[in-house]
Structures are given as structure tokens and as C-alpha cells.
Design an enzyme around this catalytic site. Sequence first.
Site, short mmCIF file in Angstrom:
data_model
loop_
_atom_site.label_atom_id
_atom_site.label_comp_id
_atom_site.label_asym_id
_atom_site.label_seq_id
_atom_site.Cartn_x
_atom_site.Cartn_y
_atom_site.Cartn_z
N LYS A 135 40.09 37.83 27.08
CA LYS A 135 39.80 37.97 28.48
C LYS A 135 38.31 38.52 28.62
O LYS A 135 37.98 39.32 27.82
CB LYS A 135 40.71 38.79 29.08
CG LYS A 135 40.68 38.86 30.69
CD LYS A 135 41.59 39.78 31.25
CE LYS A 135 41.68 39.83 32.80
NZ LYS A 135 42.79 40.83 33.29
N SER A 190 45.43 38.70 36.92
CA SER A 190 43.93 38.34 36.72
C SER A 190 43.79 37.63 35.37
O SER A 190 42.66 36.87 35.21
CB SER A 190 43.10 39.49 37.05
OG SER A 190 43.34 40.47 35.95
N SER A 235 48.59 41.95 35.49
CA SER A 235 47.56 40.85 35.30
C SER A 235 47.79 40.13 33.72
O SER A 235 47.27 39.17 33.62
CB SER A 235 46.45 41.34 35.39
OG SER A 235 46.02 41.71 36.70
#
Length: 408
Positions: free
Chosen positions: A24, A99, A123
Site C-alpha cells: 500500500k 482505504s 481499511s
Amino acid sequence: MISWVGDRTPAAEGPLAGLTVGIKDNIEVAGVRSTCASKFLRDNVAAHDATVVRALEDAGARVVATLNLAEFAVGVTSQNSAAGGPRNPWDLRRVPAGSSGGSGAAVAAGLVDLALGTDTGGSVRLPASACGVCGLRPSPGLVDTVGVYPVSAEFDAVGPIARDVDLVARAFDVLTHQPQRPRPRPSAIGVPSRFVTDDVDPAIAAAVSGLVDELRGQGYEVREVEIPHAEQAQDHVYTLLYPELAEIHRDRLRTAPADFQPATLERIRLGLDIGERAMRAAAQARDDFRKDLRRVFEEVEVVVTPTMPVDVPFIDGDESVIAESRRLGQLSYPWSLHTGPTLSLPVGFHPGSGMPIGAQLTAAHADEAALFAVGRDYQRATDWHRRRPPVRVRQSSSDAPRSSPISL
């Protein structure tokens, strides 16, 4: 969107040797742009690897890509990204949740074997659920966050996303630098009579009930439990989280608010209006919630809840950012107030949309092994985690695969 990184040399041997990993893009990978999906950091190149990146490479994994996210990891759909929001490989019209949306989508699409995400209010778990894969929010503090751009020092956790529980467990061992100690298989599973809300999509409730029935059939004792104060837990997380988030971005809010994605700006500004009195009350409620949860985990070892209360939404939905975020995170945020781990794993598909459905397994602090034991038992008897989406990968340039974005 996924950005391939240059050649890196992992350890020749190790428990993750031969596996590809995506990171990420709020977790630093040395020599690679580390943007947090924001215009503010579009030219930022990481000088050092985050601790978790080094751990994966030391275990033999090959880091091949950085993955899209909601800007600064603020948001649960991942559409507020300066790079353009990622799409769900099961249906390109729908969000991959967030996210860590790029992480969930990349694993589901088979672009990487394993991905790292960050989880503050859901997330890792929400993208795992929306994309039909497995994602762990570890007990906060067990996985190092050095080199990870923060949302909240109290609530942030770095967690692995993979197709099956076994690989999630292996990655967790690597990230914590210690193999799990053998433990007896959990015997008692808790199912709340009501968790936060009765307004859960009936198809989702049925799929989670199917998981419970499967575990009961395998010999697990299933008990009805009450999770005290769960209805207000999401608000308490918001109250403690958003002032910290606004402080992190205070200078940006003052000097260049228009450079934020609009949805990000709307959420960060929430923290400007929360006062000390409200924060003290939320902190006391947090402590009460944790105290009562300890009693729950004296009665049962794992609690089962849905991951999301609704089907995976379309990208162009009608709800406001705040309303949609609140609804999608309605069942994940309460477990962020907990000191223990939560694992999301696939338990079926929605009969109306064909989209994945996820369930959360939650255990006491540092008892990730309980979640892995239950998850492995369930996945030995089911094949939801083996289902593959009908995704078509579109690469922007066939002659430069190592540096080109791939869109889902």
C-alpha cells in the site's frame, strides 16, 4: 491502479520465498515514489524501507508493486485518490472498499500473492470483504509501523491481505518476527444477538449464519453473546481519531486545502470541531468498552460478526461521503476500539449482485492464533476463498511492464 517497482533482491530462502508482494502506497519502499495517493506527495521518493517491507524481503518475498489507496488512507471506498480510484475486480463499476482498496483488488485479481494494507477503522478488513479475500487487522502494537504514514497513533495497524487464511498467518509470523506458538483449537464461538444494528442486508446475515452453522457442524460450541456499548463505538473512534488526523494535516489545511481530494478534505476537517471535553468522554467510553470486552473473551474465544452491513456499493453512488463511510464502516469500526485482532474472510456471494461477502472473526489481545485456527478449519470445508473474479487487466504499455500502471 498498481505501479510496478524496479528489481529488488529478496532473501534467497525463507517462509515467503517465491511469493510476490504489493505494498500500500502509504508504506515506504526505498527508492520508489511514496505518494499516499496525494498531490502533496506526488514527487516524494522514500529514502528507506518501512520495517514491514524489510521483514517481507528478509523472508524471501519479492516486492513488485506499490498499490493505490484512499488519499492519506482516509476513506473507505478508495475513490479519493490522486491517481484515480481503483476498481473492484468482481465488478469494475463498484468500489474495492478502502482505504487499502488497491491491496484488496490486486490480491483478488491475482496480480500479487500477498499485499500489505493499513487498518485504522476497517481499511484492511473492508477491502478484503469487498474483494473476496482475507485480511487481518492485527492486535495494535504487534506489527511495527515505522515507515508508515500515520492516520492515528492509537488506532493504526499494518496487516496482510491474501487469498487464504494460511498465507495471512504466515505473513503475520514474518511481520511479528516470531512463529505462532501452538494453541488448542478454540472451543467456544460467540455470536452477538445484536451487533451495532439490526439493519444488515439479509443476504449478508444469511452468509454469516452459514459460517456459524459450518463451525457448529465441526464441533465448535456456539454461544449467544452481548457486545456492550457496540452501538456507540464507531462514534467514539471518530471522536478520538479525527482531531489527531486534523493535527497531522494542520499545515496543509491552512496553506493548501484545495490540493486535497474533496472527500479527504471533508473528512479531515471533521477533527477541527471536536473539543477536549468530547475527547475525554470518548476515551472513558473506550476504556469501558475494552473492560467489558475482556469479560466477553472469558466466555468465548472468537466472536463472529459481518464485515460490512451492505452490499458492495457502486463507484457513482448517491450517498454523501460521510454517510457512505459511516455505513460501510458500521461493523468494522467497533473492533478498532478493541485491543485484539480481527480477521475478515470470504463467506459467500450476494445473490443479487454476485459480489463477495465477508465475515469478521475477532479474538482477545494477541490471540491471532485463535483466528487462524478457526479460519483454517472453515476454509478446509469451503471454497469461497478459491473463487476468482472475471477481471481483465489493462496494461498501459506492453513494452514497459515494470514501470507502467495497471488499472482495474
